[in-house]
Design a protein around this motif. Structure first.
Motif, PDB file in Angstrom:
ATOM      1  N   ILE A   6       0.873  -1.200  -0.081  1.00  0.00           N
ATOM      2  CA  ILE A   6       0.150   0.084   0.155  1.00  0.00           C
ATOM      3  C   ILE A   6       0.804   1.145  -0.054  1.00  0.00           C
ATOM      4  CG2 ILE A   6      -1.834   1.342   1.240  1.00  0.00           C
ATOM      5  CD1 ILE A   6      -2.753  -1.216   2.294  1.00  0.00           C
ATOM      6  N   LEU A   7       1.059   1.943  -0.898  1.00  0.00           N
ATOM      7  CA  LEU A   7       1.627   3.335  -1.347  1.00  0.00           C
ATOM      8  C   LEU A   7       0.983   4.334  -0.588  1.00  0.00           C
ATOM      9  CD1 LEU A   7       3.009   2.576  -5.044  1.00  0.00           C
ATOM     10  CD2 LEU A   7       4.107   2.035  -2.838  1.00  0.00           C
ATOM     11  N   ASN A  77      -2.110   2.127  -4.770  1.00  0.00           N
ATOM     12  CA  ASN A  77      -1.617   3.193  -4.757  1.00  0.00           C
ATOM     13  C   ASN A  77      -2.253   4.315  -4.284  1.00  0.00           C
ATOM     14  OD1 ASN A  77       0.592   5.432  -5.314  1.00  0.00           O
ATOM     15  ND2 ASN A  77      -0.304   5.351  -7.685  1.00  0.00           N
ATOM     16  N   LEU A  78      -1.927   4.898  -2.969  1.00  0.00           N
ATOM     17  CA  LEU A  78      -2.599   6.096  -2.549  1.00  0.00           C
ATOM     18  C   LEU A  78      -1.770   7.184  -2.487  1.00  0.00           C
ATOM     19  CD1 LEU A  78      -4.528   4.069   0.195  1.00  0.00           C
ATOM     20  CD2 LEU A  78      -5.783   5.545  -1.606  1.00  0.00           C
ATOM     21  N   LEU A 126      -4.343  -1.195  -8.230  1.00  0.00           N
ATOM     22  CA  LEU A 126      -5.094  -0.143  -8.302  1.00  0.00           C
ATOM     23  C   LEU A 126      -4.512   1.389  -8.179  1.00  0.00           C
ATOM     24  CD1 LEU A 126      -8.126   0.666  -8.234  1.00  0.00           C
ATOM     25  CD2 LEU A 126      -8.332   0.472  -6.069  1.00  0.00           C
ATOM     26  N   ASN A 127      -4.646   2.082  -8.996  1.00  0.00           N
ATOM     27  CA  ASN A 127      -4.164   3.329  -8.932  1.00  0.00           C
ATOM     28  C   ASN A 127      -5.025   4.200  -8.571  1.00  0.00           C
ATOM     29  OD1 ASN A 127      -1.385   3.169  -9.606  1.00  0.00           O
ATOM     30  ND2 ASN A 127      -1.796   2.598 -11.679  1.00  0.00           N
ATOM     31  N   CYS A 128      -4.992   4.931  -7.585  1.00  0.00           N
ATOM     32  CA  CYS A 128      -6.169   5.802  -7.008  1.00  0.00           C
ATOM     33  C   CYS A 128      -5.806   7.310  -7.452  1.00  0.00           C
ATOM     34  CB  CYS A 128      -6.045   5.975  -5.400  1.00  0.00           C
ATOM     35  SG  CYS A 128      -6.668   4.210  -4.736  1.00  0.00           S
ATOM     36  N   SER A 129      -6.495   7.638  -8.318  1.00  0.00           N
ATOM     37  CA  SER A 129      -6.545   9.047  -8.981  1.00  0.00           C
ATOM     38  C   SER A 129      -7.588  10.014  -8.306  1.00  0.00           C
ATOM     39  CB  SER A 129      -6.495   8.928 -10.425  1.00  0.00           C
ATOM     40  OG  SER A 129      -6.635  10.080 -11.253  1.00  0.00           O
ATOM     41  N   LEU A 167      -4.971  -7.667 -13.267  1.00  0.00           N
ATOM     42  CA  LEU A 167      -5.898  -6.772 -13.445  1.00  0.00           C
ATOM     43  C   LEU A 167      -5.461  -5.328 -13.122  1.00  0.00           C
ATOM     44  CD1 LEU A 167      -9.140  -8.444 -12.691  1.00  0.00           C
ATOM     45  CD2 LEU A 167      -7.902  -8.609 -14.734  1.00  0.00           C
ATOM     46  N   ILE A 168      -5.305  -4.321 -13.861  1.00  0.00           N
ATOM     47  CA  ILE A 168      -4.936  -2.846 -13.394  1.00  0.00           C
ATOM     48  C   ILE A 168      -5.918  -1.932 -13.570  1.00  0.00           C
ATOM     49  CG2 ILE A 168      -3.310  -1.144 -13.595  1.00  0.00           C
ATOM     50  CD1 ILE A 168      -1.300  -3.367 -14.565  1.00  0.00           C
TER      51      ILE A 168
END
Length: 211
Positions: A6-7, A77-78, A126-129, A167-168
């Motif tokens: 968890i970034l 990615n947070l 999962l990239n949190c935008s 999956l991305i």
């Protein structure tokens, strides 16, 4: 047993996300920048990773080598570096810092993890935008929204990885009741943004973490 990285785990949403993964028995690597402030109970599956995305190239590369040896099954990615610059007040240095922090380093970390995911035929990223990518964000978050827009770019190779069950996805997060927005409650621009939300309120950190 799976491992998640968890970034930006020390954020409000990050802490709530850490709790969920620990509850489900995952090994959780918590990334933080400069100070480790994790208000979570001790757990044998809890690991910590210090990495300043704006550090020297040598130090970042050393950390990336260490990370490449960890068998990561999932990345959330947070990371959210905000410099409070408007379009008119920004400069080259600020734009570069934002894009490096919010897009380039997370992308390099994900690239290193993909090899393990493909070998196991299972992986989730999962990239949190930010909703600012669509609506422009706040007055002083131009660089933040710009860098999140860069993060959302998905190369064509990602489509083929889906056949290997890797999956991305991107999740655009809107105005959320976190420390940053709590300090801005009297801000007129923030109140206008909240009125645009159909429920007429900010999201809560635990609501976002469930996604």
């Amino acid at each position: 047993m799976k491992t998640v990285l968890i970034l930006g785990a020390s954020s409000d949403i990050g802490l709530a996300t850490v709790e969920i993964f620990l509850k489900h028995g995952w090994i959780v690597y918590c990334h933080y920048n400069s100070s480790k402030k994790f208000n979570v109970k001790k757990n044998k599956n809890l690991k910590f990773l210090k990495l300043n995305f704006l550090d020297t190239e040598k130090k970042i590369n050393n950390k990336l080598k260490i990370l490449s040896k960890i068998k990561i099954d999932s990345i959330i990615n947070l990371v959210g570096y905000i410099d409070n610059k408007s379009f008119q007040s920004t400069n080259l240095k600020s734009i570069i810092k934002s894009i490096i922090s919010n897009a380039i380093i997370p992308i390099l970390i994900q690239r290193n993890a993909i090899k393990h995911m493909l070998s196991k035929n299972w992986g989730r990223i999962l990239n949190c935008s930010s909703i600012g990518v669509k609506f422009g964000g706040g007055k002083n978050s131009y660089n933040y929204s710009l860098s999140k827009h860069s993060l959302e770019f998905i190369p064509n190779e990602f489509k083929f990885w889906a056949t290997r069950n890797v999956l991305i996805n991107n999740l655009r997060i809107g105005v959320t009741n976190t420390k940053i927005h709590k300090r801005m409650k009297k801000n007129l621009n923030l109140r206008k943004r909240i009125k645009l939300i159909p429920m007429k309120r900010m999201a809560e950190a635990n609501e976002i973490s469930k996604y």
